[in-house]
Every structure is written in C-alpha cells, then in structure tokens.
Motif scaffolding. Structure first.
Motif: not given
Length: 92
Positions: A20-24, A26-30, A48-50, A66-70
């Motif tokens: 899962i790609y997230t960002r600091n 980010c409510a949707q990421c949480e 995503i910051d890194v 976020p972007v989720v990969f399975m």
C-alpha cells in the motif's frame, strides 16, 4: 466441565503480497490500513514521500492515494479496496 473461553490472537494472513502506497496525514490511507488490519492481512507500507518516483514511473497519471496492490496487481484506492472486501464477503 469448565466454561472458560480461551482467546487467541488472530494471525495475520499472508497468503497474498499486499503493498500500500500512502502519504503522511492522509485520512483515506489510514482507513485503508485499518481495513487491511481488520481483515488480518499483512501489508508493506510505502510512503509516497519516499517512493514517489518508483510509483509514478509505473503509473504516471495516478491522482489518488492510497494505492493498493495485491500480488503485484493494482486493486486501486480505498474505494476499490472496500469493494474488494465486500465482494469477498459475499463469496463466503
């Protein structure tokens, strides 16, 4: 005969590789991470910051986190992840 109930912690499911790609902040990421946790699915979180260059090289028009990969297949954002689990629940 004892009526004692034993509780055992759930093991995290690792049948699939989830990234899962997230960002600091980010409510949707949480929410997406909580959803994965609720289903006991282990995941690798990449900020995503890194890892922005790595993600945008593969998906240059990406606009939502976020972007989720399975198993290396893009599921999508929180909305698609919620749909995935709703579909899985219906299959049971």
């Amino acid at each position: 005969m004892s009526n004692v109930i034993q509780f055992r912690p759930k093991k995290r499911v690792s049948k699939m590789k989830v990234v899962i790609y997230t960002r600091n902040q980010c409510a949707q990421c949480e929410k997406a991470k909580r959803l994965l946790d609720r289903h006991n699915i282990a995941y690798e979180e990449l900020s995503i910051d890194v890892h922005k260059k790595r993600l945008l090289e593969s998906f240059p028009n990406l606009k939502v986190l976020p972007v989720v990969f399975m198993n290396d297949v893009m599921i999508g954002s929180l909305f698609e992840l919620e749909e995935y689990f709703e579909h899985e629940r219906l299959e049971l």
